[in-house]
Design a protein around this motif. Sequence first.
Motif, PDB file in Angstrom:
ATOM      1  N   ALA A 278     -16.123   1.644   4.654  1.00 11.67           N
ATOM      2  CA  ALA A 278     -15.221   1.604   5.813  1.00 11.67           C
ATOM      3  C   ALA A 278     -13.934   0.853   5.517  1.00 11.67           C
ATOM      4  O   ALA A 278     -13.379   0.193   6.390  1.00 11.67           O
ATOM      5  N   MET A 279     -13.416   0.960   4.298  1.00  8.43           N
ATOM      6  CA  MET A 279     -12.195   0.243   3.948  1.00  8.43           C
ATOM      7  C   MET A 279     -10.967   0.908   4.558  1.00  8.43           C
ATOM      8  O   MET A 279     -10.814   2.121   4.490  1.00  8.43           O
ATOM      9  N   LEU A 311     -18.240   1.362  -6.034  1.00  7.42           N
ATOM     10  CA  LEU A 311     -17.985   2.507  -5.160  1.00  7.42           C
ATOM     11  C   LEU A 311     -17.437   2.013  -3.828  1.00  7.42           C
ATOM     12  O   LEU A 311     -17.864   0.973  -3.318  1.00  7.42           O
ATOM     13  N   SER A 312     -16.516   2.756  -3.270  1.00 14.04           N
ATOM     14  CA  SER A 312     -16.034   2.436  -1.922  1.00 14.04           C
ATOM     15  C   SER A 312     -15.517   3.691  -1.247  1.00 14.04           C
ATOM     16  O   SER A 312     -15.175   4.679  -1.893  1.00 14.04           O
ATOM     17  N   GLY A 313     -15.495   3.636   0.071  1.00  9.92           N
ATOM     18  CA  GLY A 313     -14.971   4.737   0.878  1.00  9.92           C
ATOM     19  C   GLY A 313     -14.194   4.185   2.050  1.00  9.92           C
ATOM     20  O   GLY A 313     -13.906   2.990   2.123  1.00  9.92           O
ATOM     21  N   GLY A 314     -13.878   5.039   2.995  1.00 14.96           N
ATOM     22  CA  GLY A 314     -13.078   4.653   4.147  1.00 14.96           C
ATOM     23  C   GLY A 314     -11.834   5.513   4.230  1.00 14.96           C
ATOM     24  O   GLY A 314     -11.805   6.642   3.741  1.00 14.96           O
ATOM     25  N   GLU A 315     -10.791   4.998   4.822  1.00 15.13           N
ATOM     26  CA  GLU A 315      -9.540   5.754   4.941  1.00 15.13           C
ATOM     27  C   GLU A 315      -8.364   4.804   4.855  1.00 15.13           C
ATOM     28  O   GLU A 315      -8.058   4.089   5.814  1.00 15.13           O
ATOM     29  N   THR A 316      -7.708   4.801   3.713  1.00 15.47           N
ATOM     30  CA  THR A 316      -6.497   4.008   3.576  1.00 15.47           C
ATOM     31  C   THR A 316      -5.320   4.757   4.202  1.00 15.47           C
ATOM     32  O   THR A 316      -5.448   5.901   4.623  1.00 15.47           O
ATOM     33  N   THR A 317      -4.195   4.095   4.250  1.00 19.89           N
ATOM     34  CA  THR A 317      -2.987   4.701   4.811  1.00 19.89           C
ATOM     35  C   THR A 317      -1.824   4.503   3.846  1.00 19.89           C
ATOM     36  O   THR A 317      -1.860   3.644   2.961  1.00 19.89           O
ATOM     37  N   VAL A 318      -0.794   5.302   4.033  1.00 20.70           N
ATOM     38  CA  VAL A 318       0.427   5.215   3.230  1.00 20.70           C
ATOM     39  C   VAL A 318       1.617   5.150   4.173  1.00 20.70           C
ATOM     40  O   VAL A 318       1.786   6.042   5.021  1.00 20.70           O
ATOM     41  N   THR A 319       2.392   4.110   4.045  1.00 21.31           N
ATOM     42  CA  THR A 319       3.656   4.028   4.770  1.00 21.31           C
ATOM     43  C   THR A 319       4.728   4.686   3.909  1.00 21.31           C
ATOM     44  O   THR A 319       4.958   4.264   2.769  1.00 21.31           O
ATOM     45  N   LEU A 320       5.346   5.731   4.425  1.00 20.35           N
ATOM     46  CA  LEU A 320       6.340   6.464   3.637  1.00 20.35           C
ATOM     47  C   LEU A 320       7.594   5.622   3.461  1.00 20.35           C
ATOM     48  O   LEU A 320       8.223   5.201   4.425  1.00 20.35           O
ATOM     49  N   ARG A 321       7.961   5.417   2.204  1.00 19.89           N
ATOM     50  CA  ARG A 321       9.129   4.599   1.875  1.00 19.89           C
ATOM     51  C   ARG A 321      10.218   5.402   1.174  1.00 19.89           C
ATOM     52  O   ARG A 321      11.370   5.026   1.204  1.00 19.89           O
ATOM     53  N   GLY A 322       9.829   6.483   0.512  1.00 25.91           N
ATOM     54  CA  GLY A 322      10.786   7.277  -0.242  1.00 25.91           C
ATOM     55  C   GLY A 322      10.982   8.647   0.360  1.00 25.91           C
ATOM     56  O   GLY A 322      10.386   9.005   1.374  1.00 25.91           O
ATOM     57  N   GLN A 323      11.837   9.436  -0.273  1.00 24.88           N
ATOM     58  CA  GLN A 323      12.106  10.797   0.151  1.00 24.88           C
ATOM     59  C   GLN A 323      11.724  11.744  -0.977  1.00 24.88           C
ATOM     60  O   GLN A 323      12.045  11.504  -2.141  1.00 24.88           O
TER      61      GLN A 323
END
Length: 421
Positions: A278-279, A311-323
């Motif tokens: 649940a990361m 081992l790990s799972g979950g749902e990380t996120t990405v903050t968009l910084r580039g184009q």
Amino acid sequence: MQDDTRAFLTRLFDAAVTAADPVRALQGQLPDRPRGRTVVIGAGKGAAQLAAAFEEAWDGPLSGVVVTRYGYAVPCRQLQVIEAAHPVPDAAGQAATRQVLEAVQGLGPDDLVVALITGGGSALLAAPPAGLTLEDEIALNRALLASGAPIGAMNALRKQVSAVKGGRLAAAAHPARVVTLVVSDVPGDDPAEVASGPTVPGPADRATARAVLRDWRISLPEAVQRHLDQAPEDAPRPGDPAFARDEVRVIASAARSLEAAAALAEAEGIPARILSDAMEGEARDVARVHAAIAREIAGRDRPFAKPVLLLSGGETTVTLRGQGGRGGRNSEFLLAFAAEIEGQAGIAALAADTDGIDGSEDNAGAFADGATVAGMRAAGVDPAEALSRNDAWSAFDAVGGLFVPGPTGTNVNDFRAILIR
């Protein structure tokens, strides 16, 4: 990375996916046949495969419609499968959602609705409420995807700006009984969060949604903000009598898939440790934590002795910084991880999305070891610059590090396997 290491990591991924296979997941999970009709609805990146498996297992007539991502459809005999866009909604998804709603109209208390819900259903079930347009829903999704907010925060907003999410689809089927079968792709396996819970009401209300806007500094289109401020009612609540006869079952999850991968590793003589299923958090930040643990094991045999598989799972996120960057959260995780283990012998990793697609490209994720970033530089790619532009796909493509299994037919979210020898 040596071929045998890649093969081992790939076998782990395959074991995780197999544990969430629709046919296996449905065993022992079918509801009793109703006196009336059985209508199947569904949405998500694994919904078509789940629908086909349900058809094979069900002893009786069926009708209904499920929505899946472009390229993910499989043939069904009695059920209609429609493809639409993910992760940003499109007109096909809006039209398909109308058909899903039509399928549950006019049902009675003796009828049964089986909802097959997997990850990705939020975008595929496009149904802007009265006063809003598809373009408004698209703008909302784009703002959420770029914000870096965790899935629970994004869903709190989506549920208040939809005609189907947050239990509204189940409410539309009332007075029929609704049995929801969930393949969970969210940390904690809360079924109200998978695909924004179209048939499972949750506690989030408009106040929750406004707090998300404040905490994550999300700017909404004017029409969406007005709807959030002026909508006559919140999404349905769990105590609503309309849901009294309904049932929800989580039939596959990241936890079970990680356990299957761990069992395979142990059978091959490699001790396995599951850090968490649940990361959450920014992909590059989660990567740095994983890399620190891996380096500690490699150098000091703590907190686990070598050899070991993390081992790990979950749902990380990405903050968009580039184009113009290409990639997804698993590729970005691994690019940041690779930078942190540069020059370190004995560490190899795979990070991939269990649905087979990471972001908008054709790869599920990528492989990396201590020589990966040096290889990128030799190929003319600056890993730090690629990370700053959210362009992990291009960086791994330059060194042949992409992992491309194709659509898997299921979705239990991120899968990360780190081998320390």
